[in-house]
Motif scaffolding. Structure first.
Motif, PDB file in Angstrom:
ATOM      1  N   GLU A  57      30.953  41.312  41.982  1.00 33.28           N
ATOM      2  CA  GLU A  57      32.333  41.753  41.746  1.00 33.28           C
ATOM      3  C   GLU A  57      33.244  41.335  42.891  1.00 33.28           C
ATOM      4  O   GLU A  57      34.386  40.893  42.665  1.00 33.28           O
ATOM      5  CB  GLU A  57      32.357  43.270  41.550  1.00 33.28           C
ATOM      6  N   ARG A  58      32.767  41.444  44.125  1.00 32.91           N
ATOM      7  CA  ARG A  58      33.590  41.010  45.261  1.00 32.91           C
ATOM      8  C   ARG A  58      33.856  39.510  45.204  1.00 32.91           C
ATOM      9  O   ARG A  58      34.966  39.054  45.519  1.00 32.91           O
ATOM     10  CB  ARG A  58      32.906  41.398  46.570  1.00 32.91           C
ATOM     11  N   ALA A  59      32.838  38.730  44.803  1.00 31.95           N
ATOM     12  CA  ALA A  59      33.022  37.279  44.717  1.00 31.95           C
ATOM     13  C   ALA A  59      34.050  36.919  43.642  1.00 31.95           C
ATOM     14  O   ALA A  59      34.881  36.023  43.847  1.00 31.95           O
ATOM     15  CB  ALA A  59      31.678  36.613  44.406  1.00 31.95           C
ATOM     16  N   LEU A  60      34.019  37.609  42.518  1.00 31.29           N
ATOM     17  CA  LEU A  60      34.973  37.318  41.439  1.00 31.29           C
ATOM     18  C   LEU A  60      36.380  37.733  41.829  1.00 31.29           C
ATOM     19  O   LEU A  60      37.353  37.040  41.512  1.00 31.29           O
ATOM     20  CB  LEU A  60      34.536  38.037  40.159  1.00 31.29           C
ATOM     21  N   ILE A  61      36.507  38.859  42.516  1.00 31.24           N
ATOM     22  CA  ILE A  61      37.829  39.282  42.974  1.00 31.24           C
ATOM     23  C   ILE A  61      38.386  38.270  43.967  1.00 31.24           C
ATOM     24  O   ILE A  61      39.592  37.982  43.983  1.00 31.24           O
ATOM     25  CB  ILE A  61      37.747  40.689  43.591  1.00 31.24           C
ATOM     26  N   ALA A  62      37.507  37.698  44.793  1.00 31.31           N
ATOM     27  CA  ALA A  62      37.928  36.678  45.757  1.00 31.31           C
ATOM     28  C   ALA A  62      38.189  35.326  45.095  1.00 31.31           C
ATOM     29  O   ALA A  62      38.779  34.438  45.719  1.00 31.31           O
ATOM     30  CB  ALA A  62      36.868  36.530  46.845  1.00 31.31           C
ATOM     31  N   GLY A  63      37.751  35.152  43.856  1.00 29.62           N
ATOM     32  CA  GLY A  63      37.964  33.884  43.162  1.00 29.62           C
ATOM     33  C   GLY A  63      36.992  32.798  43.548  1.00 29.62           C
ATOM     34  O   GLY A  63      37.316  31.611  43.483  1.00 29.62           O
TER      35      GLY A  63
END
Length: 462
Positions: A57-63
């Motif tokens: 989830e953190r990676a997706l929020i960071a793009g």
């Protein structure tokens, strides 16, 4: 699936107030909205809640582009496929666009010309989110043309100049524009193919036969790989590793309940398999993953337990068909049949040659003993042991029905003991009752209170 919108032109799309978002903005907004609403964006995934999912989830929020590292059967592909659920259900594209361009932002020469000519009357189509996720199994024979594209000789033959961009046949990655590209087993791609992905992931342009097409592709690249291939063997080029913003390690379920949940979810069972049998199978699988005799670099896939449950159910269905009137309920005697056919799915250490069956039998006994302790702790089996006076035996087996097994049980001074044993496992049918009592007899054998002989599909306790 909801009905796709009725809007059919760019003018109507603008009037409806549609706002264009990049792919990463779309995924980020939908993920944050789901989390804020308390919804689970990751259905069907077990055991990752406190480890893999927060990192993802953190990676997706960071793009970030993402690579999942893990041994076989850890749910990497399932996890990648759930990403499509974070896309808008319907997305507008220019009708007939080869690269699924947004109606507000055409990127190919053909679409730019059409937009200038037709204006607000430019027709649009709608793509469902399931069509915006594309998956490619990376194989050594994958070519640059497959992933990126190549000059189409048929278009050249139609009279177009060789330098004309319209002579290009685009590959999988450009055609996935405004979508997610998943590359399974990434290190299996040849190095020259990996090089072709560098510009896509960083500069977002592509090169085909010497032509540089500066198309602002909007793609999220996700991949899966075995950690040993990815980190140790040099089978992935360093610049490509550097392009991934997040490397996330997956793992097998850490808790027994999660292991059982995976089996329940994925196995297609042809007969009822009691929970205690699934528990023994899950414990057996976990024991294999912890054994020094098993090659842990290869891993023990979740598919091992899933195939085991299906085989156990098939054995119960076979018995119910052959022995008319038998309920199709799996019993402990069916577990051995699964182990017999699944041993080939395990890779043992080289020094264990010739001991494979012995190792499997030992670990299965360990798993069964753990289940016995978990379910029967505190029960007094003394009356059952005393019922075996040195002459009496009880036979069970693959073709012994549950009722035949129950009818052969000795009468006990404690007449409630059989009921107590059955209640610890659950289920009141003859099949469930036989399963519980067979497990109790096996437990007594494992602590050397009873003897046991096996052969020709039968087991005799005495």
């Amino acid at each position: 699936m909801s009905v796709q919108p009725e809007i059919r032109t760019v003018g109507d799309l603008r009037s409806a107030g549609h706002v264009q978002k990049t792919l990463r903005e779309e995924i980020r907004d939908n993920l944050l909205a789901a989390l804020a609403a308390g919804e689970n964006p990751w259905p069907g995934l077990h055991g990752f809640d406190r480890t893999v999912i927060p990192q993802l989830e953190r990676a997706l929020i960071a793009g970030h582009d993402i690579v999942l590292l893990g041994e076989r059967g850890q749910g990497k592909t399932r996890l990648l496929r759930t990403l499509s659920g974070l896309l808008d259900e319907w997305s507008p594209v220019i009708e007939g666009s080869e690269l699924n361009e947004h109606p507000y932002d055409p990127i190919t020469a053909e679409s730019v010309a059409r937009a200038a000519l037709e204006g607000d009357a430019l027709p649009i189509a709608w793509r469902h989110r399931t069509d915006r996720y594309v998956e490619k199994l990376s194989t050594p024979d994958t070519s640059v043309a497959d992933l990126i594209g190549d000059v189409d000789p048929m278009r050249v033959a139609e009279g177009r100049r060789l330098g004309d961009p319209e002579t290009i046949h685009f590959g999988l990655v450009p055609r996935a524009n405004r979508g997610i590209v998943a590359l399974n087993e990434l290190p299996d791609l040849a190095e020259r193919i990996q090089v072709a992905l560098l510009n896509v992931m960083e500069e977002r342009d592509i090169q085909i036969r010497g032509y540089v097409l500066r198309l602002p592709l909007d793609v999220l690249v996700v991949a899966s790989a075995n950690p040993e291939d990815y980190t140790n063997r040099g089978r992935i080029i360093t610049p490509l590793k550097d392009r991934f913003g997040a490397e996330i390690r997956t793992h097998y379920p850490l808790e027994l309940e999660d292991e059982m949940a995976v089996i329940r979810q994925e196995a297609h069972l042809t007969a009822e398999v009691p929970e205690v049998i699934l528990e023994i199978l899950a414990r057996f699988t976990r024991a294999l993953r912890e054994s020094n005799a098993v090659n842990q670099a290869s891993g023990v896939s979740a598919r091992f337990a899933i195939a085991g449950a299906e085989t156990i159910a098939a054995a119960a269905r076979h018995r119910a068909t052959v022995r008319h009137g038998e309920d199709a309920v799996a019993r402990l005697v069916d577990v051995d049949s699964a182990v017999d056919v699944l041993g080939g799915k395990i890779e043992f250490e080289s020094g264990e040659e010739g001991r494979e069956d012995e190792i499997l039998e030992h670990l299965l006994r360990t798993a069964t003993a753990d289940a016995v302790r978990a379910h029967f702790r505190g029960l007094d089996f003394g009356p059952l042991v005393e019922a075996f006076d040195g002459q009496r035996t009880i036979t069970t087996g693959e073709q012994v029905t549950a009722q035949e097994f129950l009818d052969a049980l000795p009468e006990l001074e404690d007449s409630d003991l059989y009921d107590q044993i059955a209640s610890q496992v659950g289920g009141s049918t003859p099949g469930h009752r036989a399963t519980a009592i067979e497990l109790a007899l096996e437990g007594l054998f494992l602590i050397r209170q009873l003897s046991k002989e096996t052969g020709d599909g039968e087991t005799v306790y005495g």
